[in-house]
Enzyme design. Sequence first.
Site, PDB file in Angstrom:
ATOM      1  N   ASP A 101       0.752  -1.338  -0.188  1.00  0.00           N
ATOM      2  CA  ASP A 101       0.030  -0.178   0.096  1.00  0.00           C
ATOM      3  C   ASP A 101       0.841   1.444   0.217  1.00  0.00           C
ATOM      4  OD1 ASP A 101      -2.440  -1.655   0.298  1.00  0.00           O
ATOM      5  OD2 ASP A 101      -1.594  -2.296   2.344  1.00  0.00           O
ATOM      6  N   LYS A 157       2.456   1.835  -5.118  1.00  0.00           N
ATOM      7  CA  LYS A 157       3.329   1.296  -5.894  1.00  0.00           C
ATOM      8  C   LYS A 157       2.634   1.006  -7.559  1.00  0.00           C
ATOM      9  CE  LYS A 157       4.062  -2.921  -4.264  1.00  0.00           C
ATOM     10  NZ  LYS A 157       3.303  -2.657  -3.490  1.00  0.00           N
ATOM     11  N   GLY A 175      -3.458  -5.018  -4.215  1.00  0.00           N
ATOM     12  CA  GLY A 175      -4.676  -3.763  -4.890  1.00  0.00           C
ATOM     13  C   GLY A 175      -3.727  -2.133  -5.075  1.00  0.00           C
ATOM     14  N   HIS A 176      -3.862  -2.145  -6.573  1.00  0.00           N
ATOM     15  CA  HIS A 176      -3.128  -0.707  -7.085  1.00  0.00           C
ATOM     16  C   HIS A 176      -4.144   0.382  -6.985  1.00  0.00           C
ATOM     17  CE1 HIS A 176       0.490  -2.448  -6.446  1.00  0.00           C
ATOM     18  NE2 HIS A 176       0.259  -3.365  -8.322  1.00  0.00           N
ATOM     19  N   GLN A 179       2.247  -5.990  -2.553  1.00  0.00           N
ATOM     20  CA  GLN A 179       2.169  -6.257  -1.477  1.00  0.00           C
ATOM     21  C   GLN A 179       3.646  -5.252  -1.269  1.00  0.00           C
ATOM     22  OE1 GLN A 179       1.943  -9.970  -2.393  1.00  0.00           O
ATOM     23  NE2 GLN A 179       0.207  -9.240  -2.719  1.00  0.00           N
TER      24      GLN A 179
END
Length: 433
Positions: A13, A16, A40-41, A224
């Site tokens: 988080d 990235k 998650g992005h 991650q």
Amino acid sequence: MPTLAIIGAQWGDEGKGKITDYLAEDSDAVVRFQGGNNAGHTIVIGDNVFKLHLLPSGVLREGKLAIIGNGVVVNMDDMAEEIKQITDAGLSIDGLRISDRAHLIQNYHKKLDGAEEIYRGKNSVGTTKKGIGPTYQDKIARYGFRAGDILEPELVREKAEFILPMKKDLLKMMHAEECQCTVEKFEDKFKRWGETFGKYVCDTSVLINDMIDEGKNILFEGAQGAMLDIDHGTYPYVTSSSTVGGGICSGSGVAPNRIDNVVGCLKAYTTRVGEGPFVTELEGEAEEELQKKGGEFGVTTGRGRRCGWLDLVVAEHAARLCGFTHWAITKLDVLNDYDKIYVCTGYDVDGKVLKHFPASLSKLEKAKPIYKEFDGWDSWDDSEKIIKDGYDALPKNMRTYIEFIEEYTKIPASIISIGPKRSETIDRFGKWF
């Protein structure tokens, strides 16, 4: 060899997605090398907000390859939903490529994931229950289905007849929801996947290495963060794959000497999701304020992230493991308007100062952060002017904060992010490829 990697330097988080999307502009391919849709992005392009979990962030750049490497575990049906999000926005996914060696998440993996968390009770590790861990377990135990299997559906029956009874017995033993899978349903599913995704499946190791040989620009995208690495993270509160620099090679099929630069994505403060030690974690109103200001809610889980001050013991640990050549410091704008800002430079454990991140959970639980205090800075009205004028236009106290990070870690802060948009980025390095 024009290759570049980006890896999260904390517990994920870190932003990235935005940095990968920014760096992807000059790349010919973006490669995911580990993890799955537990990552998650969030990427903001104009008025569109894309929330990606599995697809490489570079898929949003037209004309580029978006490669899912062999180290990734793939949920085909969830990937179809992500693809729909992109195509509904009028973008193409013609550049998608999937390694024929990438392992596939099955429904029984997700059921087992949830059952294992319940079974652990107070020792739960905060899994996203996406089936990631059980899929990697099957990979190591040699019970897995791989993406290449969708190209050879005639082989699926033999594998399913062996694996399904074992999984059903395991689900029953774990008191998990019963699996309704049958061999025939497996055959139908793999046939459907082959018709939908077969054209994207190939030997991506050969593809990537050929592109490097041709002088093409390759960007490797980690999921991650380094502190969730299966070997070097806060075990057992980690993910099931290698999130550090070495994971690039094993997860994409390239040799170590083919990686030129590695960018560490470092959030200007620290967050983590789920269980596990967090030395600089804030409490009460202080944590809630930072969580609210930073919009710290998980893209995958929706859970509020735990929040705390920047931890340079963590940053040093990640830098050593990943070989960072540059920092991309993100979400600095979230710290606007604080009177005082704090940075952890060591841990006090029973009166002994630790400068390196320990493996021992008991030491981490007792650790007290040793802070260095900084004066805060005011917010600004015009981000565009700051971006135009460059680094020196940033508030003086913010620059002092950044320069301390550089001095402590001996790594230059080459990318400065002061907002969620692509345009809200100061690039001090210049040409990356």
